[in-house]
Motif scaffolding. Structure first.
Motif, PDB file in Angstrom:
ATOM      1  N   GLU A   5       1.100  -1.433   0.337  1.00 44.13           N
ATOM      2  CA  GLU A   5      -0.256  -0.666   0.216  1.00 44.13           C
ATOM      3  C   GLU A   5       0.955   1.123  -0.202  1.00 44.13           C
ATOM      4  O   GLU A   5       0.843   2.133  -0.597  1.00 44.13           O
ATOM      5  CB  GLU A   5      -0.738  -0.056   1.471  1.00 44.13           C
ATOM      6  CG  GLU A   5      -1.823   0.931   1.453  1.00 44.13           C
ATOM      7  CD  GLU A   5      -2.384   1.183   2.535  1.00 44.13           C
ATOM      8  OE1 GLU A   5      -3.541   2.268   3.369  1.00 44.13           O
ATOM      9  OE2 GLU A   5      -2.904  -0.146   3.165  1.00 44.13           O
ATOM     10  N   LEU A   6       1.840   1.144   0.896  1.00 44.13           N
ATOM     11  CA  LEU A   6       2.597   2.354   1.050  1.00 44.13           C
ATOM     12  C   LEU A   6       3.423   2.823  -0.495  1.00 44.13           C
ATOM     13  O   LEU A   6       3.949   3.239  -0.861  1.00 44.13           O
ATOM     14  CB  LEU A   6       3.572   1.823   1.988  1.00 44.13           C
ATOM     15  CG  LEU A   6       4.798   3.583   2.786  1.00 44.13           C
ATOM     16  CD1 LEU A   6       3.906   4.449   3.042  1.00 44.13           C
ATOM     17  CD2 LEU A   6       5.481   3.009   3.127  1.00 44.13           C
ATOM     18  N   ASP A   7       3.833   1.879  -1.506  1.00 42.06           N
ATOM     19  CA  ASP A   7       5.082   1.517  -2.615  1.00 42.06           C
ATOM     20  C   ASP A   7       3.837   2.199  -3.367  1.00 42.06           C
ATOM     21  O   ASP A   7       4.396   3.260  -4.523  1.00 42.06           O
ATOM     22  CB  ASP A   7       5.172   0.064  -2.819  1.00 42.06           C
ATOM     23  CG  ASP A   7       6.351   0.253  -3.917  1.00 42.06           C
ATOM     24  OD1 ASP A   7       7.200   1.153  -4.050  1.00 42.06           O
ATOM     25  OD2 ASP A   7       5.916  -0.582  -4.246  1.00 42.06           O
ATOM     26  N   ARG A   8       2.365   2.446  -3.025  1.00 37.72           N
ATOM     27  CA  ARG A   8       1.707   2.951  -3.976  1.00 37.72           C
ATOM     28  C   ARG A   8       1.571   4.039  -3.918  1.00 37.72           C
ATOM     29  O   ARG A   8       1.499   5.188  -5.505  1.00 37.72           O
ATOM     30  CB  ARG A   8      -0.063   2.831  -4.348  1.00 37.72           C
ATOM     31  CG  ARG A   8      -0.370   1.214  -4.816  1.00 37.72           C
ATOM     32  CD  ARG A   8      -1.837   0.866  -4.514  1.00 37.72           C
ATOM     33  NE  ARG A   8      -1.683   0.764  -3.772  1.00 37.72           N
ATOM     34  CZ  ARG A   8      -2.254  -0.330  -3.273  1.00 37.72           C
ATOM     35  NH1 ARG A   8      -1.894  -1.761  -3.352  1.00 37.72           N
ATOM     36  NH2 ARG A   8      -3.251  -0.458  -1.827  1.00 37.72           N
ATOM     37  N   ALA A   9       2.168   4.658  -2.923  1.00 34.88           N
ATOM     38  CA  ALA A   9       2.833   6.372  -2.515  1.00 34.88           C
ATOM     39  C   ALA A   9       3.547   7.099  -3.170  1.00 34.88           C
ATOM     40  O   ALA A   9       5.005   5.714  -3.945  1.00 34.88           O
ATOM     41  CB  ALA A   9       2.854   6.941  -1.273  1.00 34.88           C
ATOM     42  N   LYS A  10       4.016   8.630  -4.034  1.00 36.02           N
ATOM     43  CA  LYS A  10       4.925   8.502  -5.169  1.00 36.02           C
ATOM     44  C   LYS A  10       5.948   9.512  -4.073  1.00 36.02           C
ATOM     45  O   LYS A  10       7.086   9.055  -4.337  1.00 36.02           O
ATOM     46  CB  LYS A  10       4.636  10.006  -6.179  1.00 36.02           C
ATOM     47  CG  LYS A  10       5.239   9.979  -6.875  1.00 36.02           C
ATOM     48  CD  LYS A  10       4.589  10.691  -8.454  1.00 36.02           C
ATOM     49  CE  LYS A  10       5.357  10.977  -9.416  1.00 36.02           C
ATOM     50  NZ  LYS A  10       5.530   9.848 -10.514  1.00 36.02           N
ATOM     51  N   TYR A  11       5.945   9.479  -3.161  1.00 31.86           N
ATOM     52  CA  TYR A  11       6.596  10.449  -2.086  1.00 31.86           C
ATOM     53  C   TYR A  11       6.102   9.445  -0.463  1.00 31.86           C
ATOM     54  O   TYR A  11       5.512   9.117  -0.030  1.00 31.86           O
ATOM     55  CB  TYR A  11       6.701  11.662  -2.084  1.00 31.86           C
ATOM     56  CG  TYR A  11       7.296  12.166  -3.585  1.00 31.86           C
ATOM     57  CD1 TYR A  11       8.621  12.664  -4.125  1.00 31.86           C
ATOM     58  CD2 TYR A  11       5.926  12.131  -3.879  1.00 31.86           C
ATOM     59  CE1 TYR A  11       8.520  13.211  -5.036  1.00 31.86           C
ATOM     60  CE2 TYR A  11       5.817  12.749  -5.458  1.00 31.86           C
ATOM     61  CZ  TYR A  11       7.481  13.524  -5.448  1.00 31.86           C
ATOM     62  OH  TYR A  11       7.917  13.903  -7.024  1.00 31.86           O
ATOM     63  N   ILE A  12       7.454   9.268  -0.459  1.00 36.02           N
ATOM     64  CA  ILE A  12       7.162   9.177   1.573  1.00 36.02           C
ATOM     65  C   ILE A  12       7.943  10.545   2.219  1.00 36.02           C
ATOM     66  O   ILE A  12       9.253  11.088   1.483  1.00 36.02           O
ATOM     67  CB  ILE A  12       8.580   7.941   2.215  1.00 36.02           C
ATOM     68  CG1 ILE A  12       8.954   7.748   2.224  1.00 36.02           C
ATOM     69  CG2 ILE A  12       7.003   6.819   1.400  1.00 36.02           C
ATOM     70  CD1 ILE A  12      10.176   6.530   2.707  1.00 36.02           C
ATOM     71  N   SER A  13       7.683  10.630   3.686  1.00 34.93           N
ATOM     72  CA  SER A  13       8.364  11.864   4.393  1.00 34.93           C
ATOM     73  C   SER A  13       8.703  11.069   5.301  1.00 34.93           C
ATOM     74  O   SER A  13       8.196  10.258   5.878  1.00 34.93           O
ATOM     75  CB  SER A  13       6.841  12.262   5.599  1.00 34.93           C
ATOM     76  OG  SER A  13       7.528  13.395   6.092  1.00 34.93           O
ATOM     77  N   VAL A  57      14.084   5.590  12.335  1.00 37.48           N
ATOM     78  CA  VAL A  57      13.329   6.436  11.944  1.00 37.48           C
ATOM     79  C   VAL A  57      11.604   6.135  11.759  1.00 37.48           C
ATOM     80  O   VAL A  57      10.536   5.274  12.336  1.00 37.48           O
ATOM     81  CB  VAL A  57      13.619   6.003   9.838  1.00 37.48           C
ATOM     82  CG1 VAL A  57      15.027   6.745   9.848  1.00 37.48           C
ATOM     83  CG2 VAL A  57      13.532   5.033   9.713  1.00 37.48           C
ATOM     84  N   VAL A  58      11.450   7.284  11.243  1.00 40.45           N
ATOM     85  CA  VAL A  58       9.633   7.706  11.083  1.00 40.45           C
ATOM     86  C   VAL A  58       9.275   8.354   9.413  1.00 40.45           C
ATOM     87  O   VAL A  58       9.607   8.942   9.402  1.00 40.45           O
ATOM     88  CB  VAL A  58       9.108   8.360  12.088  1.00 40.45           C
ATOM     89  CG1 VAL A  58       7.360   8.149  11.947  1.00 40.45           C
ATOM     90  CG2 VAL A  58       8.748   7.886  13.653  1.00 40.45           C
ATOM     91  N   VAL A  59       8.193   6.911   8.646  1.00 44.96           N
ATOM     92  CA  VAL A  59       8.236   6.646   7.833  1.00 44.96           C
ATOM     93  C   VAL A  59       6.067   7.046   7.041  1.00 44.96           C
ATOM     94  O   VAL A  59       5.725   6.221   7.811  1.00 44.96           O
ATOM     95  CB  VAL A  59       8.065   5.250   7.216  1.00 44.96           C
ATOM     96  CG1 VAL A  59       7.942   5.553   5.397  1.00 44.96           C
ATOM     97  CG2 VAL A  59       9.680   5.372   6.952  1.00 44.96           C
ATOM     98  N   ALA A  60       6.133   8.017   6.595  1.00 47.11           N
ATOM     99  CA  ALA A  60       4.671   8.256   5.770  1.00 47.11           C
ATOM    100  C   ALA A  60       4.550   8.577   4.322  1.00 47.11           C
ATOM    101  O   ALA A  60       5.550   9.130   3.817  1.00 47.11           O
ATOM    102  CB  ALA A  60       3.992   9.528   7.359  1.00 47.11           C
TER     103      ALA A  60
END
Length: 129
Positions: A5-13, A57-60
């Motif tokens: 699901e996360l991999d569908r995002a274009k960017y991560i914070s 780290v924290v990822v979103a």
């Protein structure tokens, strides 16, 4: 948060932490493979310096400006800096995900750097719940 699901995002914070514990969030391109997220960044960036000291780290998921939607899920993890051999893998994953965008950014920058690639790969393992 599911890695696919996360991999569908274009960017991560990608939030890394200063000595005093203050988080510093940076929007980055990334690719997921084998249960990890892969990022690359300039070797002299502050995030690399912070990760040498503290791998937390924290990822979103976020937009190009690093804005995380209100209520978006964040995931804690551990990051490790990769060696030169692994950087080729990271570049391949990113070029596969971002295709022409990656080359528009990377090729002109390589010309300016005269072919030198002062980058570091980062592998992020997310904490499972």
């Amino acid at each position: 948060m599911d890695l696919q699901e996360l991999d569908r995002a274009k960017y991560i914070s990608l939030t890394t932490f200063r000595k005093d514990g203050t988080g510093v969030a940076t929007p980055v391109w990334f690719a997921a493979e084998g249960g990890e997220l892969y990022v690359w960044t300039r070797s002299d960036s502050w995030k690399v310096k912070r990760l040498r000291r503290d791998g937390r780290v924290v990822v979103a998921a976020c937009d190009v400006r690093g804005r995380v939607e209100e209520g978006a899920e964040t995931v804690e993890g551990t990051a490790r800096l990769l060696g030169d051999a692994d950087l080729k893998k990271v570049r391949k994953l990113l070029s596969r995900k971002y295709t022409w965008q990656f080359w528009v950014v990377d090729v002109p920058a390589a010309v300016v750097r005269r072919g030198k690639r002062p980058h570091t790969g980062i592998a992020v393992t997310l904490r499972t719940r």
